[in-house]
Design a protein around this motif. Structure first.
Motif, PDB file in Angstrom:
ATOM      1  N   GLY A   1       0.811  -1.213   0.000  1.00 27.61           N
ATOM      2  CA  GLY A   1       0.000   0.000   0.000  1.00 27.61           C
ATOM      3  C   GLY A   1       0.848   1.268   0.000  1.00 27.61           C
ATOM      4  N   ALA A   2       1.898   1.269   0.823  1.00 26.73           N
ATOM      5  CA  ALA A   2       2.791   2.431   0.871  1.00 26.73           C
ATOM      6  C   ALA A   2       3.518   2.618  -0.457  1.00 26.73           C
ATOM      7  CB  ALA A   2       3.793   2.263   2.009  1.00 26.73           C
ATOM      8  N   LEU A   3       3.939   1.521  -1.069  1.00 30.09           N
ATOM      9  CA  LEU A   3       4.632   1.610  -2.354  1.00 30.09           C
ATOM     10  C   LEU A   3       3.698   2.096  -3.460  1.00 30.09           C
ATOM     11  CD1 LEU A   3       6.768  -1.654  -2.173  1.00 30.09           C
ATOM     12  CD2 LEU A   3       7.648   0.683  -2.192  1.00 30.09           C
ATOM     13  N   ILE A   4       2.432   1.698  -3.403  1.00 29.24           N
ATOM     14  CA  ILE A   4       1.465   2.180  -4.393  1.00 29.24           C
ATOM     15  C   ILE A   4       1.275   3.685  -4.280  1.00 29.24           C
ATOM     16  CG2 ILE A   4      -0.981   2.137  -5.041  1.00 29.24           C
ATOM     17  CD1 ILE A   4      -1.004  -0.839  -4.460  1.00 29.24           C
TER      18      ILE A   4
ATOM     19  N   SER B   1       2.333   9.107  -6.451  1.00 25.55           N
ATOM     20  CA  SER B   1       2.853  10.460  -6.293  1.00 25.55           C
ATOM     21  C   SER B   1       3.978  10.756  -7.271  1.00 25.55           C
ATOM     22  CB  SER B   1       3.343  10.651  -4.857  1.00 25.55           C
ATOM     23  OG  SER B   1       3.921  11.919  -4.680  1.00 25.55           O
ATOM     24  N   SER B   2       4.864   9.785  -7.476  1.00 30.40           N
ATOM     25  CA  SER B   2       6.020  10.035  -8.335  1.00 30.40           C
ATOM     26  C   SER B   2       5.671   9.947  -9.816  1.00 30.40           C
ATOM     27  CB  SER B   2       7.133   9.031  -8.015  1.00 30.40           C
ATOM     28  OG  SER B   2       6.695   7.710  -8.249  1.00 30.40           O
ATOM     29  N   THR B   3       4.718   9.094 -10.171  1.00 27.11           N
ATOM     30  CA  THR B   3       4.380   8.895 -11.578  1.00 27.11           C
ATOM     31  C   THR B   3       3.387   9.921 -12.080  1.00 27.11           C
ATOM     32  OG1 THR B   3       4.750   6.515 -11.335  1.00 27.11           O
ATOM     33  CG2 THR B   3       3.507   7.241 -13.267  1.00 27.11           C
TER      34      THR B   3
ATOM     35  N   ALA C   1       7.639  -4.623  -4.168  1.00 26.55           N
ATOM     36  CA  ALA C   1       7.870  -3.586  -5.177  1.00 26.55           C
ATOM     37  C   ALA C   1       7.216  -3.945  -6.500  1.00 26.55           C
ATOM     38  CB  ALA C   1       9.375  -3.375  -5.361  1.00 26.55           C
ATOM     39  N   ILE C   2       7.305  -5.218  -6.880  1.00 29.80           N
ATOM     40  CA  ILE C   2       6.722  -5.656  -8.157  1.00 29.80           C
ATOM     41  C   ILE C   2       5.205  -5.623  -8.093  1.00 29.80           C
ATOM     42  CG2 ILE C   2       6.422  -7.676  -9.643  1.00 29.80           C
ATOM     43  CD1 ILE C   2       9.366  -8.370  -9.002  1.00 29.80           C
ATOM     44  N   LEU C   3       4.623  -6.135  -7.005  1.00 29.04           N
ATOM     45  CA  LEU C   3       3.166  -6.175  -6.891  1.00 29.04           C
ATOM     46  C   LEU C   3       2.571  -4.772  -6.814  1.00 29.04           C
ATOM     47  CD1 LEU C   3       2.652  -9.174  -4.436  1.00 29.04           C
ATOM     48  CD2 LEU C   3       2.095  -9.083  -6.871  1.00 29.04           C
TER      49      LEU C   3
ATOM     50  N   LEU D   1       2.549  -3.465 -10.295  1.00 30.57           N
ATOM     51  CA  LEU D   1       1.599  -4.239 -11.097  1.00 30.57           C
ATOM     52  C   LEU D   1       0.162  -3.817 -10.802  1.00 30.57           C
ATOM     53  CD1 LEU D   1       0.935  -6.601 -13.017  1.00 30.57           C
ATOM     54  CD2 LEU D   1       0.957  -8.093 -11.008  1.00 30.57           C
ATOM     55  N   ILE D   2      -0.184  -3.730  -9.537  1.00 32.15           N
ATOM     56  CA  ILE D   2      -1.556  -3.381  -9.160  1.00 32.15           C
ATOM     57  C   ILE D   2      -1.928  -1.993  -9.680  1.00 32.15           C
ATOM     58  CG2 ILE D   2      -3.055  -2.849  -7.195  1.00 32.15           C
ATOM     59  CD1 ILE D   2      -1.549  -5.061  -5.648  1.00 32.15           C
ATOM     60  N   LEU D   3      -1.060  -1.026  -9.466  1.00 32.03           N
ATOM     61  CA  LEU D   3      -1.362   0.333  -9.917  1.00 32.03           C
ATOM     62  C   LEU D   3      -1.466   0.395 -11.437  1.00 32.03           C
ATOM     63  CD1 LEU D   3      -1.830   3.275  -9.239  1.00 32.03           C
ATOM     64  CD2 LEU D   3       0.647   3.636  -9.289  1.00 32.03           C
ATOM     65  N   THR D   4      -0.580  -0.288 -12.137  1.00 33.59           N
ATOM     66  CA  THR D   4      -0.620  -0.287 -13.600  1.00 33.59           C
ATOM     67  C   THR D   4      -1.903  -0.923 -14.115  1.00 33.59           C
ATOM     68  OG1 THR D   4       1.798  -0.405 -13.696  1.00 33.59           O
ATOM     69  CG2 THR D   4       0.600  -0.978 -15.693  1.00 33.59           C
ATOM     70  N   LEU D   5      -2.315  -2.045 -13.524  1.00 34.03           N
ATOM     71  CA  LEU D   5      -3.534  -2.718 -13.958  1.00 34.03           C
ATOM     72  C   LEU D   5      -4.760  -1.852 -13.738  1.00 34.03           C
ATOM     73  CD1 LEU D   5      -2.983  -6.394 -12.712  1.00 34.03           C
ATOM     74  CD2 LEU D   5      -2.809  -5.510 -15.039  1.00 34.03           C
ATOM     75  N   LEU D   6      -4.842  -1.236 -12.576  1.00 30.35           N
ATOM     76  CA  LEU D   6      -5.990  -0.375 -12.288  1.00 30.35           C
ATOM     77  C   LEU D   6      -6.036   0.820 -13.236  1.00 30.35           C
ATOM     78  CD1 LEU D   6      -5.963  -0.361  -8.365  1.00 30.35           C
ATOM     79  CD2 LEU D   6      -7.522  -1.588  -9.885  1.00 30.35           C
ATOM     80  N   THR D   7      -4.880   1.419 -13.481  1.00 30.82           N
ATOM     81  CA  THR D   7      -4.819   2.586 -14.349  1.00 30.82           C
ATOM     82  C   THR D   7      -5.187   2.223 -15.780  1.00 30.82           C
ATOM     83  OG1 THR D   7      -3.070   3.541 -12.980  1.00 30.82           O
ATOM     84  CG2 THR D   7      -3.372   4.465 -15.179  1.00 30.82           C
ATOM     85  N   ARG D   8      -4.573   1.164 -16.306  1.00 32.26           N
ATOM     86  CA  ARG D   8      -4.826   0.770 -17.691  1.00 32.26           C
ATOM     87  C   ARG D   8      -6.255   0.302 -17.898  1.00 32.26           C
ATOM     88  NH1 ARG D   8      -2.546   3.856 -19.516  1.00 32.26           N
ATOM     89  NH2 ARG D   8      -0.464   4.203 -18.745  1.00 32.26           N
ATOM     90  N   ALA D   9      -6.820  -0.399 -16.908  1.00 31.59           N
ATOM     91  CA  ALA D   9      -8.206  -0.854 -17.031  1.00 31.59           C
ATOM     92  C   ALA D   9      -9.156   0.339 -17.111  1.00 31.59           C
ATOM     93  CB  ALA D   9      -8.572  -1.745 -15.845  1.00 31.59           C
TER      94      ALA D   9
END
Length: 267
Positions: free
Chosen positions: A23-26, A31-33, A114-116, A119-127
């Motif tokens: 959650g913290a990494l997401i 914020s950074s992306t 770090a990978i998950l 992955l989670i943020l990318t999937l949610l964003t792209r969907a």
């Protein structure tokens, strides 16, 4: 008075600690992306939408109709959006170690966290972005398509799984051999033309069309289009083949990362 047993220290469950780390990494990734303003999120919609519109305008100027159907915008979107999902997942997964290098020095943060998170943020964003773009095209244009959700959802799931497998393998290679990042960019540059995104491989002459069937992305994009074009049913589509390639790459990548990622971070 009997002696009371010593109190045992309370340990957090590793599962809860992992959830907190992810959650913290997401939040850090968001914020950074995308920044703290809406402009970053809007750009995530504008970039693929603009690419689809440019491709549609270019090909509509040179051809009367697309390879499938009558509308260039929906034809390009049905190929480009799953390809963009694959590419984004693969790239962000491959860069997970270098992006979170400093945080991985903490014992509670693992390479899988770090990978998950990415992955989670990318999937949610792209969907979300894909849903917005497809809804807009279907609302604005008379695409004359009939939606079939199961193959559409399956194609996007396969694109994400394949991107994860490729990304995990590249996380090993790019961290161990920095030159591989440049080589991979050059090798994969023609993929958009050879993966059923812009041109259907059925239009390629033999034996090239048969050779291209070994490209797992070809199966993903063809499957995506079967969910929009009822009459399009290529017989070479094999979800099992895509899953097999993705799992082989993912397992090899995870095994190497689990064994050597601490050594990789010191390079």
């Amino acid at each position: 008075m009997s002696d009371a047993p010593p109190l045992r220290p309370v340990h957090r469950l590793p599962r809860l600690a992992t959830g907190r780390s992810i959650g913290a990494l997401i939040l850090r990734e968001m914020s950074s992306t995308y920044g703290r303003h809406w402009g970053g999120y809007i750009w995530e919609i504008i970039e693929p939408a603009a690419m689809i519109m440019v491709l549609a305008l270019i090909f509509s100027a040179g051809f009367r109709t697309p390879a499938l159907g009558t509308n260039f915008a929906i034809f390009m979107a049905t190929g480009f959006l799953p390809f963009y999902l694959y590419s984004d997942v693969a790239n962000r997964t491959a860069q997970s170690l270098s992006y979170s290098r400093q945080l991985l020095s903490y014992p509670r943060v693992t390479f899988m966290d770090a990978i998950l998170a990415r992955l989670i943020l990318t999937l949610l964003t792209r969907a979300l972005v894909s849903m917005i773009i497809l809804t807009f095209i279907l609302y604005v244009y008379d695409t004359r398509t009939i939606l079939d959700l199961p193959p559409i959802l399956l194609s996007f799931a396969l694109a994400a799984l394949l991107g994860l497998g490729v990304g995990l393998m590249n996380a090993v290679l790019m961290t161990r051999f920095p030159i591989w990042r440049s080589l991979w960019a050059v090798i994969t540059r023609p993929l958009i033309f050879l993966s059923n995104v812009i041109f259907l491989i059925e239009r390629f002459p033999e034996p090239f069309s048969t050779w291209l069937e070994w490209n797992p992305l070809v199966h993903v994009m063809a499957l995506s289009r079967t969910g929009f074009y009822y009459s399009y049913r290529p017989d070479y589509i094999s979800p099992g083949y895509v899953v097999g390639i993705a799992l082989i790459l993912a397992v090899i990548g995870v095994l190497f990362l689990r064994r050597y990622y601490r050594d990789f971070l010191e390079l």
